[in-house]
Design a protein around this motif. Structure first.
Motif, mmCIF file in Angstrom:
data_model
loop_
_atom_site.group_PDB
_atom_site.id
_atom_site.type_symbol
_atom_site.label_atom_id
_atom_site.label_comp_id
_atom_site.label_asym_id
_atom_site.label_seq_id
_atom_site.Cartn_x
_atom_site.Cartn_y
_atom_site.Cartn_z
ATOM 1 N N VAL A 23 0.844 -1.187 0.000
ATOM 2 C CA VAL A 23 0.000 0.000 0.000
ATOM 3 C C VAL A 23 0.884 1.244 0.000
ATOM 4 N N ALA A 24 0.289 2.362 -0.353
ATOM 5 C CA ALA A 24 0.969 3.655 -0.257
ATOM 6 C C ALA A 24 0.168 4.501 0.713
ATOM 7 N N THR A 25 0.834 5.306 1.490
ATOM 8 C CA THR A 25 0.120 6.132 2.461
ATOM 9 C C THR A 25 0.396 7.603 2.189
ATOM 10 N N LYS A 26 -0.511 8.405 2.707
ATOM 11 C CA LYS A 26 -0.333 9.853 2.577
ATOM 12 C C LYS A 26 -0.742 10.498 3.890
ATOM 13 N N GLU A 27 0.092 11.360 4.394
ATOM 14 C CA GLU A 27 -0.223 12.042 5.648
ATOM 15 C C GLU A 27 -1.087 13.262 5.386
ATOM 16 N N GLY A 28 -1.563 13.811 6.467
ATOM 17 C CA GLY A 28 -2.306 15.067 6.377
ATOM 18 C C GLY A 28 -3.740 14.913 5.932
ATOM 19 N N LYS A 29 -4.379 16.050 5.796
ATOM 20 C CA LYS A 29 -5.799 16.077 5.437
ATOM 21 C C LYS A 29 -6.047 15.361 4.103
ATOM 22 N N GLY A 30 -7.100 14.569 4.071
ATOM 23 C CA GLY A 30 -7.396 13.809 2.856
ATOM 24 C C GLY A 30 -6.473 12.633 2.660
ATOM 25 N N GLY A 31 -5.608 12.384 3.649
ATOM 26 C CA GLY A 31 -4.649 11.291 3.534
ATOM 27 C C GLY A 31 -5.238 9.963 3.965
ATOM 28 N N GLY A 32 -4.353 8.987 4.088
ATOM 29 C CA GLY A 32 -4.781 7.635 4.438
ATOM 30 C C GLY A 32 -3.964 6.637 3.643
ATOM 31 N N ALA A 33 -4.595 5.536 3.274
ATOM 32 C CA ALA A 33 -3.879 4.500 2.531
ATOM 33 C C ALA A 33 -4.611 4.152 1.249
ATOM 34 N N ARG A 34 -3.854 3.674 0.281
ATOM 35 C CA ARG A 34 -4.446 3.111 -0.931
ATOM 36 C C ARG A 34 -3.555 1.973 -1.403
ATOM 37 N N LEU A 35 -4.123 1.071 -2.191
ATOM 38 C CA LEU A 35 -3.340 -0.048 -2.691
ATOM 39 C C LEU A 35 -2.289 0.464 -3.666
ATOM 40 N N ALA A 36 -1.116 -0.117 -3.607
ATOM 41 C CA ALA A 36 -0.049 0.298 -4.503
ATOM 42 C C ALA A 36 -0.181 -0.362 -5.869
ATOM 43 N N ARG A 37 -0.986 -1.414 -5.950
ATOM 44 C CA ARG A 37 -1.127 -2.174 -7.189
ATOM 45 C C ARG A 37 -2.540 -2.722 -7.303
ATOM 46 N N SER A 38 -2.838 -3.275 -8.421
ATOM 47 C CA SER A 38 -4.123 -3.955 -8.614
ATOM 48 C C SER A 38 -4.197 -5.189 -7.714
ATOM 49 N N ARG A 55 -5.225 -7.981 -8.258
ATOM 50 C CA ARG A 55 -4.834 -9.170 -9.015
ATOM 51 C C ARG A 55 -3.329 -9.397 -8.937
ATOM 52 N N ARG A 56 -2.617 -8.341 -8.623
ATOM 53 C CA ARG A 56 -1.144 -8.432 -8.547
ATOM 54 C C ARG A 56 -0.623 -8.463 -7.122
ATOM 55 N N ILE A 57 -1.511 -8.716 -6.189
ATOM 56 C CA ILE A 57 -1.085 -8.793 -4.786
ATOM 57 C C ILE A 57 -1.332 -10.204 -4.261
ATOM 58 N N PRO A 58 -0.291 -11.033 -4.280
ATOM 59 C CA PRO A 58 -0.438 -12.374 -3.710
ATOM 60 C C PRO A 58 -0.618 -12.264 -2.189
ATOM 61 N N LEU A 59 -1.421 -13.117 -1.625
ATOM 62 C CA LEU A 59 -1.620 -13.077 -0.173
ATOM 63 C C LEU A 59 -0.313 -13.344 0.561
ATOM 64 N N LYS A 104 -0.134 -18.673 -4.319
ATOM 65 C CA LYS A 104 -1.043 -18.885 -5.444
ATOM 66 C C LYS A 104 -2.286 -18.005 -5.378
ATOM 67 N N ALA A 105 -2.716 -17.679 -4.161
ATOM 68 C CA ALA A 105 -3.933 -16.870 -4.010
ATOM 69 C C ALA A 105 -3.593 -15.387 -4.004
ATOM 70 N N THR A 106 -4.487 -14.595 -4.571
ATOM 71 C CA THR A 106 -4.272 -13.147 -4.589
ATOM 72 C C THR A 106 -5.406 -12.439 -3.860
ATOM 73 N N LEU A 107 -5.189 -11.160 -3.628
ATOM 74 C CA LEU A 107 -6.225 -10.346 -2.988
ATOM 75 C C LEU A 107 -7.490 -10.334 -3.842
ATOM 76 N N ALA A 108 -7.308 -10.399 -5.155
ATOM 77 C CA ALA A 108 -8.469 -10.409 -6.051
ATOM 78 C C ALA A 108 -9.322 -11.658 -5.832
ATOM 79 N N ASP A 109 -8.684 -12.780 -5.537
ATOM 80 C CA ASP A 109 -9.433 -14.007 -5.264
ATOM 81 C C ASP A 109 -10.332 -13.827 -4.048
ATOM 82 N N VAL A 110 -9.794 -13.147 -3.046
ATOM 83 C CA VAL A 110 -10.588 -12.893 -1.838
ATOM 84 C C VAL A 110 -11.752 -11.964 -2.173
ATOM 85 N N LEU A 111 -11.451 -10.919 -2.922
ATOM 86 C CA LEU A 111 -12.496 -9.953 -3.291
ATOM 87 C C LEU A 111 -13.631 -10.605 -4.064
ATOM 88 N N ASP A 112 -13.278 -11.549 -4.922
ATOM 89 C CA ASP A 112 -14.301 -12.213 -5.729
ATOM 90 C C ASP A 112 -15.325 -12.946 -4.870
#
Lengths: 140, 140
Positions: free
Chosen positions: B57-72, B74-78, B130-138
């Motif tokens: 993930v990527a994070t951002k400080e300050g107002k409007g900040g927080g975290a977001r995924l750094a990649r799709s 489908r590209r994040i293996p558990l 073998k499993a990705t975050l996308a598999d969980v989301l599905d």
DNA sequence: TGTGACCGTAACGGATACAGTTACAAACAC
DNA sequence: GTGTTTGTAACTGTATCCGTTACGGTCACA
């Protein structure tokens, strides 16, 4: 990841029994076993109790008593030892907090994780089911 | 077996990020994430920090900040999430006590167990790889 | 340039789990 | 009977987690 060393101690204990029995020993006392494992005899007895309940070892009270393997090491899969000493055989733990009803992800995450957790448990089970106590002994 | 629920919380957190981002959200605050996970925002931030160090993930400080995924997703293996939050990736633990030098079993048990412990770790690694975050989301 | 929304991180406390220890009743061999 | 040994309960020290509070630093925006 595992919080305890019970499996390691249990295999050590069983291996010591096998090793000594191969050299003519009968029942081995918790005192002798604890000297090999380097812990307190009561700790060994707790492990032995779990192994006895699982039918891996047999115990005898009183003078000359102790524990002995119930079967040949070749017939004792490590999985059986693992299950004997790990009450909750699950490798991974769920978030214990109740789901947030207003969040679809929170409501569905447990069910979505279940296949993954199950697959991990199956992988561990399969691995420990293939190896036996004799395999460990062969390396000592 | 696992002493903690960090992996479950981490996947939950990442899944929430993916879910919200798929619906147009930008950075998601630890406050919002903690409402879904049902814990304290600081607990979420600790998980986020681990995921950020791993580049998940990527994070951002300050107002409007927080975290977001750094990649799709489908590209994040558990496995990547697992390694991010579990410092000691080993599933099984050795007996911490020093070996008894006068006992061959005690001296050799660690080396004899190593291939087994390694095989278990490999099995878990392979499964989570073998499993990705996308598999969980599905499944949500 | 101030203000408020955030993160980052340290510090502390409660809960829980393990390992180790002591203690003692019961079983057994001799 | 006597001594050895298991079975088991009870207690302690220690570590780890999780939750919580606190506060400094960062950033967007008016």
């Amino acid at each position: 990841m595992v919080a305890n060393s019970r499996f390691a101690v249990a295999v050590h204990t069983a291996a010591t029994l096998a090793y000594r029995q191969a050299r003519g020993a009968g029942y081995v006392s918790s005192e002798q076993l604890s000297a090999s494992v380097r812990t307190n005899p009561v700790v060994v007895r707790r492990i032995i109790r779990a192994l006895a309940r699982a039918g891996v070892v047999a115990t005898k009270e009183g003078k000359g008593g102790g524990a002995r393997l119930a079967r040949s090491p070749r017939r004792i899969p490590l999985l059986e030892i693992y299950r004997a000493v790990e009450d909750d055989g699950s490798v991974l733990a769920y978030n214990p907090n109740p789901p947030n009803r207003s969040c679809p992800v929170s409501c569905g995450i447990k069910g979505a994780l279940a296949p993954v957790f199950g697959a991990v448990d199956d992988a561990v089970t399969h691995t420990l089911g293939k190896a036996t106590l004799a395999d460990v002994l062969d390396r000592i």
